[in-house]
Design a protein around this motif. Structure first.
Motif, PDB file in Angstrom:
ATOM      1  N   ALA A 181      10.561   3.586  -6.902  1.00 57.58           N
ATOM      2  CA  ALA A 181      10.441   4.710  -5.959  1.00 57.58           C
ATOM      3  C   ALA A 181       9.194   4.462  -5.126  1.00 57.58           C
ATOM      4  CB  ALA A 181      10.327   6.031  -6.720  1.00 57.58           C
ATOM      5  N   SER A 182       9.359   4.271  -3.829  1.00 52.76           N
ATOM      6  CA  SER A 182       8.211   3.993  -2.965  1.00 52.76           C
ATOM      7  C   SER A 182       7.717   5.261  -2.298  1.00 52.76           C
ATOM      8  CB  SER A 182       8.591   2.984  -1.878  1.00 52.76           C
ATOM      9  OG  SER A 182       8.728   1.699  -2.423  1.00 52.76           O
ATOM     10  N   ILE A 183       6.385   5.383  -2.258  1.00 50.19           N
ATOM     11  CA  ILE A 183       5.777   6.543  -1.600  1.00 50.19           C
ATOM     12  C   ILE A 183       5.531   6.214  -0.126  1.00 50.19           C
ATOM     13  CG2 ILE A 183       3.818   8.111  -1.537  1.00 50.19           C
ATOM     14  CD1 ILE A 183       3.503   7.867  -4.495  1.00 50.19           C
ATOM     15  N   ASP A 184       6.256   6.869   0.720  1.00 50.07           N
ATOM     16  CA  ASP A 184       6.122   6.855   2.176  1.00 50.07           C
ATOM     17  C   ASP A 184       6.622   5.590   2.863  1.00 50.07           C
ATOM     18  OD1 ASP A 184       3.599   7.850   4.615  1.00 50.07           O
ATOM     19  OD2 ASP A 184       5.655   8.518   4.337  1.00 50.07           O
ATOM     20  N   ILE A 185       6.157   4.428   2.426  1.00 50.05           N
ATOM     21  CA  ILE A 185       6.612   3.156   2.994  1.00 50.05           C
ATOM     22  C   ILE A 185       6.797   2.176   1.846  1.00 50.05           C
ATOM     23  CG2 ILE A 185       6.045   1.239   4.584  1.00 50.05           C
ATOM     24  CD1 ILE A 185       6.069   3.780   6.139  1.00 50.05           C
ATOM     25  N   PRO A 186       7.941   1.460   1.783  1.00 45.97           N
ATOM     26  CA  PRO A 186       8.042   0.407   0.764  1.00 45.97           C
ATOM     27  C   PRO A 186       6.920  -0.593   1.001  1.00 45.97           C
ATOM     28  CG  PRO A 186      10.191   0.912   1.710  1.00 45.97           C
ATOM     29  CD  PRO A 186       9.169   1.607   2.583  1.00 45.97           C
ATOM     30  N   SER A 187       6.096  -0.819  -0.022  1.00 51.73           N
ATOM     31  CA  SER A 187       4.886  -1.609   0.177  1.00 51.73           C
ATOM     32  C   SER A 187       5.202  -3.031   0.585  1.00 51.73           C
ATOM     33  CB  SER A 187       4.038  -1.593  -1.100  1.00 51.73           C
ATOM     34  OG  SER A 187       3.596  -0.259  -1.310  1.00 51.73           O
ATOM     35  N   GLY A 188       4.418  -3.497   1.554  1.00 56.83           N
ATOM     36  CA  GLY A 188       4.615  -4.838   2.082  1.00 56.83           C
ATOM     37  C   GLY A 188       5.481  -4.825   3.335  1.00 56.83           C
ATOM     38  N   TRP A 189       6.188  -3.750   3.564  1.00 57.53           N
ATOM     39  CA  TRP A 189       7.027  -3.642   4.760  1.00 57.53           C
ATOM     40  C   TRP A 189       6.163  -3.358   5.984  1.00 57.53           C
ATOM     41  CZ3 TRP A 189      12.321  -0.691   4.443  1.00 57.53           C
ATOM     42  CH2 TRP A 189      13.075  -1.188   3.360  1.00 57.53           C
ATOM     43  N   ASP A 190       6.582  -3.900   7.126  1.00 60.94           N
ATOM     44  CA  ASP A 190       6.012  -3.453   8.399  1.00 60.94           C
ATOM     45  C   ASP A 190       6.416  -1.979   8.557  1.00 60.94           C
ATOM     46  OD1 ASP A 190       6.464  -2.865  11.425  1.00 60.94           O
ATOM     47  OD2 ASP A 190       5.178  -4.646  11.406  1.00 60.94           O
ATOM     48  N   VAL A 191       5.456  -1.152   8.962  1.00 58.41           N
ATOM     49  CA  VAL A 191       5.684   0.297   9.002  1.00 58.41           C
ATOM     50  C   VAL A 191       6.791   0.680   9.994  1.00 58.41           C
ATOM     51  CG1 VAL A 191       4.547   2.523   9.551  1.00 58.41           C
ATOM     52  CG2 VAL A 191       3.360   0.807   8.191  1.00 58.41           C
ATOM     53  N   GLU A 192       7.071  -0.207  10.930  1.00 53.86           N
ATOM     54  CA  GLU A 192       8.119   0.093  11.919  1.00 53.86           C
ATOM     55  C   GLU A 192       9.346  -0.792  11.727  1.00 53.86           C
ATOM     56  OE1 GLU A 192       6.533   0.257  15.888  1.00 53.86           O
ATOM     57  OE2 GLU A 192       5.001   1.716  15.324  1.00 53.86           O
ATOM     58  N   LYS A 193       9.135  -2.067  11.391  1.00 49.68           N
ATOM     59  CA  LYS A 193      10.267  -3.002  11.372  1.00 49.68           C
ATOM     60  C   LYS A 193      10.846  -3.274   9.998  1.00 49.68           C
ATOM     61  CE  LYS A 193       8.066  -5.335  15.222  1.00 49.68           C
ATOM     62  NZ  LYS A 193       7.062  -6.415  15.330  1.00 49.68           N
ATOM     63  N   GLY A 194      10.165  -2.825   8.950  1.00 49.40           N
ATOM     64  CA  GLY A 194      10.665  -3.106   7.610  1.00 49.40           C
ATOM     65  C   GLY A 194      10.390  -4.543   7.201  1.00 49.40           C
ATOM     66  N   LYS A 195      11.079  -5.001   6.160  1.00 48.29           N
ATOM     67  CA  LYS A 195      10.900  -6.389   5.706  1.00 48.29           C
ATOM     68  C   LYS A 195      12.144  -6.757   4.909  1.00 48.29           C
ATOM     69  CE  LYS A 195       7.488  -9.464   3.655  1.00 48.29           C
ATOM     70  NZ  LYS A 195       7.451 -10.030   2.297  1.00 48.29           N
ATOM     71  N   ALA A 196      13.015  -7.525   5.561  1.00 50.21           N
ATOM     72  CA  ALA A 196      14.320  -7.818   4.968  1.00 50.21           C
ATOM     73  C   ALA A 196      14.214  -8.513   3.616  1.00 50.21           C
ATOM     74  CB  ALA A 196      15.135  -8.669   5.937  1.00 50.21           C
ATOM     75  N   ASP A 197      13.199  -9.411   3.449  1.00 51.27           N
ATOM     76  CA  ASP A 197      13.086 -10.149   2.188  1.00 51.27           C
ATOM     77  C   ASP A 197      12.019  -9.537   1.289  1.00 51.27           C
ATOM     78  OD1 ASP A 197      10.883 -12.892   3.229  1.00 51.27           O
ATOM     79  OD2 ASP A 197      10.930 -10.759   3.732  1.00 51.27           O
TER      80      ASP A 197
END
Lengths: 254, 200
Positions: A181-197
């Motif tokens: 369960a991620s709080i606010d942003i899945p950690s390591g993801w770009d806050v706007e673009k996400g992170k596919a891998d």
């Protein structure tokens, strides 16, 4: 799966960013601007909003993963806290999870020497919440011991490269099979673009309003929390937040 | 505090067309809790109005006031002594005047005495936070005591709550660590699930 949970019915929400009536997904700068305005114009303290945010997270977790759904002998939860405010949200969340009957354990490798974080740490310790001296070396150990992991590492202010020890931690979490369960942003993801891998959490608790990264979220549960945005601020940024049910501090989006 | 009114007075059950509530806030801690309560009531779509005649100088409490103002919650400049006006304008009164601080007999100081004098005569329900304001410590109440409809005990019920005869008694303030409960011999409160309020 160590945590078999009842499926939840999704609430209907308008498609994201679909126009004036749709729930808005915020860019990083906007999210920071709203945050700043809450503190400077509305005079909320960091403590107040962090407490409400952490409580939202614990409440959302309790709804999606009730203690009875855990297959571990105790409803054991690992809460991984990062070096900033997202980590603080995690500490608050851990404390409320304990109140709700879970057995949280915290890993908090980089602690800011500020009274806020020192206080939150003490509050957890005085509730007999253990703090691990080391991060579990293998994903399998986490799967064995815990039914859920709370990712409270990085939030909406995250930019740039991931500094150690969080790079290694995230690599391990990416191999974990219990729900995250991620709080606010899945950690390591770009806050706007996400992170596919990157990390693929099962739950996301968006605070205040969802950020653009949430459009790339493919987990089962997306909750909205942080029910403290004054009506005037909601209007100013056209947040178009759906109505929270009754007096609940969380709203299930999917 | 946030959930107290909606459970006792759900929006759809209110007699007036507008979900108006009067929140009377005293000068100290109990009043500050009232301010926070008012803000959450506003986000739950009630229409609170605050009467806060003597403001605490505490910076935290001053910020609570600003937060309420920025949520467009009106602050009355005076409390009508004509009780009918209060009964007509509001569905209920939230009593955040003295709370536990009042049990030692501080009600005599203004403006609390005047507020309580008025509250004694309102006909609309009163919801008291922690301790009905003006109730003094001891097994027997005074004839002039206010009679709240709802009491919300905070953290743990206080001694004077034994005398409460109103309709609903809630416990709120789900933050007491187990170690502290054991130290003071408090029975474990049975909050349901992740609720922050339980009906006693």
């Amino acid at each position: 799966e160590r945590c078999r949970c009842l499926p939840r019915r999704a609430m209907h929400v308008p498609s994201p960013g679909a126009g004036p009536t749709g729930l808005r997904f915020l860019g990083q700068e906007e999210a920071q601007a709203i945050d700043q305005e809450l503190f400077t114009e509305y005079k909320f303290s960091v403590d107040q909003l962090m407490e409400l945010a952490g409580l939202s997270c614990a409440t959302a977790i309790a709804k999606a993963y009730p203690p009875s759904s855990f297959t571990t002998s105790q409803p054991a939860v690992l809460v991984v806290c990062g070096p900033g405010n997202n980590g603080g949200d995690g500490l608050v969340c851990a404390r409320h999870l304990k109140m709700f009957g879970y057995q949280p354990t915290v890993y908090y490798p980089k602690r800011p020497s500020k009274p806020l974080f020192e206080g939150l740490t003490t509050q957890c310790k005085k509730m007999d919440i253990p703090f691990l001296p080391e991060f579990p070396a293998e994903a399998e150990f986490i799967d064995e011991l815990y039914g859920l992991v709370v990712d409270a590492i990085f939030g909406f202010s995250f930019t740039g490269a991931v500094r150690e020890p969080f790079g290694s931690i995230l690599s391990t979490l990416e191999r974990v099979t219990v729900p995250i369960a991620s709080i606010d942003i899945p950690s390591g993801w770009d806050v706007e673009k996400g992170k596919a891998d990157g990390l693929q959490p099962d739950m996301l608790i968006s605070l205040t309003a969802p950020k653009k990264a949430a459009m790339h979220f493919t987990g089962r549960y997306h909750f909205l929390g942080g029910r403290f945005v004054p009506p005037a601020l909601q209007e100013k940024y056209s947040l178009n937040l759906p109505e929270y049910p009754g007096t609940d501090c969380v709203l299930q989006l999917t | 505090s946030p959930s107290l009114s909606p459970q006792a007075f759900p929006l759809r059950s209110l007699r007036r067309r507008q979900p108006t509530l009067l929140v009377a806030c005293g000068p100290a801690q109990n009043g500050a809790v009232g301010l926070v309560c008012a803000r959450h009531l506003r986000s739950f779509d009630y229409e609170p109005t605050i009467f806060y005649p003597k403001r605490s100088p505490d910076p935290l409490h001053r910020d609570f006031t600003t937060q309420c103002e920025k949520m467009d919650i009106p602050f009355l400049s005076y409390l009508p002594t004509e009780v009918q006006l209060i009964d007509d304008a509001y569905n209920a009164v939230v009593d955040a005047v003295l709370g536990a601080e009042g049990t030692q007999g501080t009600e005599g100081t203004e403006p609390c005495a005047a507020i309580l004098a008025t509250l004694r005569h309102v006909r609309i329900p009163i919801v008291s936070l922690d301790v009905p304001s003006g109730w003094l410590a001891g097994p027997v109440g005074g004839s002039g005591d206010i009679s709240p409809d709802v009491l919300v005990s905070l953290a743990a019920p206080k001694e004077v709550a034994r005398r409460f005869r109103g309709r609903r008694h809630f416990l709120a303030g789900r933050f007491v660590p187990e170690e502290l409960r054991r130290k003071f011999g408090l029975s474990p409160p049975e909050y349901p699930g992740s609720d922050c309020v339980v009906a006693l």
